[in-house]
Scaffold this motif. Structure first.
Motif, PDB file in Angstrom:
ATOM      1  N   MET A   8       0.788  -1.261  -0.098  1.00 40.63           N
ATOM      2  CA  MET A   8      -0.080  -0.183   0.042  1.00 40.63           C
ATOM      3  C   MET A   8       0.746   1.292   0.118  1.00 40.63           C
ATOM      4  N   LYS A   9       0.287   2.223  -0.880  1.00 40.41           N
ATOM      5  CA  LYS A   9       1.225   3.319  -0.979  1.00 40.41           C
ATOM      6  C   LYS A   9       0.454   4.500   0.073  1.00 40.41           C
ATOM      7  N   HIS A  10       1.201   5.242   0.652  1.00 42.33           N
ATOM      8  CA  HIS A  10       0.538   6.523   1.543  1.00 42.33           C
ATOM      9  C   HIS A  10       0.650   7.889   0.916  1.00 42.33           C
ATOM     10  N   LEU A  11      -0.202   8.534   0.739  1.00 39.33           N
ATOM     11  CA  LEU A  11      -0.247  10.063   0.016  1.00 39.33           C
ATOM     12  C   LEU A  11      -0.844  10.917   0.975  1.00 39.33           C
ATOM     13  N   THR A  12      -0.218  12.005   0.917  1.00 32.16           N
ATOM     14  CA  THR A  12      -0.696  13.215   1.744  1.00 32.16           C
ATOM     15  C   THR A  12      -2.012  13.534   1.171  1.00 32.16           C
ATOM     16  N   PRO A  13      -3.013  14.233   1.936  1.00 34.80           N
ATOM     17  CA  PRO A  13      -3.994  14.884   1.297  1.00 34.80           C
ATOM     18  C   PRO A  13      -3.900  15.463  -0.370  1.00 34.80           C
ATOM     19  N   LYS A  14      -2.946  16.306  -0.147  1.00 35.59           N
ATOM     20  CA  LYS A  14      -2.597  17.205  -1.581  1.00 35.59           C
ATOM     21  C   LYS A  14      -2.301  16.097  -2.438  1.00 35.59           C
ATOM     22  N   GLN A  15      -1.418  15.046  -2.091  1.00 36.39           N
ATOM     23  CA  GLN A  15      -0.805  14.256  -3.487  1.00 36.39           C
ATOM     24  C   GLN A  15      -2.098  13.536  -3.699  1.00 36.39           C
ATOM     25  N   ALA A  16      -2.635  13.137  -2.803  1.00 35.93           N
ATOM     26  CA  ALA A  16      -4.101  12.127  -2.894  1.00 35.93           C
ATOM     27  C   ALA A  16      -5.318  12.954  -3.870  1.00 35.93           C
ATOM     28  N   TYR A  17      -5.316  14.124  -3.661  1.00 41.40           N
ATOM     29  CA  TYR A  17      -6.048  15.084  -4.652  1.00 41.40           C
ATOM     30  C   TYR A  17      -5.658  15.214  -5.894  1.00 41.40           C
ATOM     31  N   GLU A  18      -4.168  15.410  -6.027  1.00 43.92           N
ATOM     32  CA  GLU A  18      -3.262  15.576  -7.338  1.00 43.92           C
ATOM     33  C   GLU A  18      -3.531  14.078  -8.072  1.00 43.92           C
ATOM     34  N   PHE A  19      -3.450  12.870  -7.274  1.00 43.06           N
ATOM     35  CA  PHE A  19      -3.343  11.705  -7.800  1.00 43.06           C
ATOM     36  C   PHE A  19      -5.049  11.345  -8.469  1.00 43.06           C
ATOM     37  N   LEU A  20      -5.931  11.716  -7.717  1.00 42.75           N
ATOM     38  CA  LEU A  20      -7.276  11.535  -8.273  1.00 42.75           C
ATOM     39  C   LEU A  20      -7.770  12.458  -9.377  1.00 42.75           C
ATOM     40  N   GLN A  21      -7.091  13.560  -9.403  1.00 40.79           N
ATOM     41  CA  GLN A  21      -7.257  14.461 -10.406  1.00 40.79           C
ATOM     42  C   GLN A  21      -6.618  14.062 -11.751  1.00 40.79           C
ATOM     43  N   SER A  22      -5.495  13.184 -11.575  1.00 41.66           N
ATOM     44  CA  SER A  22      -4.792  12.729 -12.933  1.00 41.66           C
ATOM     45  C   SER A  22      -4.995  11.369 -13.214  1.00 41.66           C
ATOM     46  N   ASN A  23      -5.961  10.634 -12.217  1.00 44.12           N
ATOM     47  CA  ASN A  23      -6.354   9.279 -12.631  1.00 44.12           C
ATOM     48  C   ASN A  23      -7.773   9.081 -12.315  1.00 44.12           C
ATOM     49  N   PRO A  24      -8.661   9.536 -13.421  1.00 44.67           N
ATOM     50  CA  PRO A  24     -10.096   9.736 -13.235  1.00 44.67           C
ATOM     51  C   PRO A  24     -10.737   8.259 -12.995  1.00 44.67           C
ATOM     52  N   ASP A  25     -10.146   7.125 -13.232  1.00 46.63           N
ATOM     53  CA  ASP A  25     -10.513   5.938 -12.999  1.00 46.63           C
ATOM     54  C   ASP A  25     -10.364   5.289 -11.662  1.00 46.63           C
ATOM     55  N   VAL A  41      -3.536   0.112  -4.029  1.00 43.52           N
ATOM     56  CA  VAL A  41      -4.396   0.699  -2.769  1.00 43.52           C
ATOM     57  C   VAL A  41      -3.444   1.888  -2.408  1.00 43.52           C
ATOM     58  N   TYR A  42      -4.024   3.012  -2.040  1.00 39.05           N
ATOM     59  CA  TYR A  42      -3.529   4.150  -1.576  1.00 39.05           C
ATOM     60  C   TYR A  42      -4.159   4.631  -0.219  1.00 39.05           C
ATOM     61  N   ASN A  43      -3.392   4.855   0.923  1.00 33.88           N
ATOM     62  CA  ASN A  43      -4.051   5.404   1.949  1.00 33.88           C
ATOM     63  C   ASN A  43      -3.725   7.065   1.929  1.00 33.88           C
ATOM     64  N   VAL A  44      -4.936   7.671   2.509  1.00 36.62           N
ATOM     65  CA  VAL A  44      -4.503   9.296   2.661  1.00 36.62           C
ATOM     66  C   VAL A  44      -3.915   9.412   4.005  1.00 36.62           C
ATOM     67  N   THR A  45      -2.722   9.735   4.234  1.00 34.75           N
ATOM     68  CA  THR A  45      -2.302  10.096   5.501  1.00 34.75           C
ATOM     69  C   THR A  45      -2.920  11.270   5.982  1.00 34.75           C
ATOM     70  N   HIS A  46      -3.242  11.382   7.591  1.00 31.16           N
ATOM     71  CA  HIS A  46      -3.966  12.357   8.167  1.00 31.16           C
ATOM     72  C   HIS A  46      -5.322  12.415   7.952  1.00 31.16           C
ATOM     73  N   LYS A  95      -4.171  20.987  12.378  1.00 27.12           N
ATOM     74  CA  LYS A  95      -2.721  20.607  11.983  1.00 27.12           C
ATOM     75  C   LYS A  95      -2.499  20.173  10.420  1.00 27.12           C
ATOM     76  N   ASN A  96      -3.230  19.324  10.040  1.00 28.36           N
ATOM     77  CA  ASN A  96      -3.244  18.671   8.830  1.00 28.36           C
ATOM     78  C   ASN A  96      -4.675  17.770   8.559  1.00 28.36           C
ATOM     79  N   GLY A  97      -4.524  17.249   7.380  1.00 31.53           N
ATOM     80  CA  GLY A  97      -5.706  16.313   6.887  1.00 31.53           C
ATOM     81  C   GLY A  97      -6.453  17.185   5.643  1.00 31.53           C
ATOM     82  N   TRP A  98      -7.396  16.482   5.024  1.00 28.66           N
ATOM     83  CA  TRP A  98      -8.136  17.079   3.706  1.00 28.66           C
ATOM     84  C   TRP A  98      -8.568  18.584   4.127  1.00 28.66           C
TER      85      TRP A  98
END
Length: 131
Positions: free
Chosen positions: A1-18, A98-103, A118-121
């Motif tokens: 499993m990969k872990h993404l910060t909220p900003k990374q997750a948002y960018e990933f979702l924008q560039s991977n519409p599937d 599988v990707y987990n959104v840290t925080h 402090k952090n989070g979406w």
């Protein structure tokens, strides 16, 4: 499993519409605290007993469709802990991306035991809505 910060997750979702974006918090959290725009709800565990949802993997498979093993799945919860557990269950069931959104959505507790300071979406100002 990969872990993404909220900003990374948002960018990933924008560039991977599937990719499938799953909020695995309780129904009450999803409805009343709010949730990321575009996230589908499948509880990992829920009240009143907070037992793990025995249908979680099956519900995600159904949402992911026939290519469930290769479709990217991004998981978010309140702080990143439940979503990590849910991600492990998906990997055991054969999901490969599988990707987990840290925080998570609300982030870590601060010194006053408050979240979203402090952090989070939500803290990052990413798109969210409340029912």
């Amino acid at each position: 499993m990969k872990h993404l910060t909220p900003k990374q997750a948002y960018e990933f979702l924008q560039s991977n519409p599937d990719a499938l974006f799953i909020d695995c918090r309780s129904e009450m959290e999803y409805l009343f605290v709010g949730h990321p725009v575009g996230a589908l709800h499948v509880s990992w565990n829920d009240g009143p007993d907070w037992e793990v949802n025995p249908h979680f993997v099956g519900q995600v498979k159904k949402l992911a469709g026939t290519d469930h093993a290769s479709r990217p799945i991004v998981l978010i919860c309140r702080s990143g802990n439940r979503s990590a557990e849910a991600g492990e269950a998906l990997e055991k069931a054969g999901f490969k991306h599988v990707y987990n959104v840290t925080h998570g959505f609300e982030g870590d507790l601060d010194e006053k035991h408050h979240r979203s300071t402090k952090n989070g979406w939500r803290f990052e100002g990413l798109p969210w809505e409340q029912c």
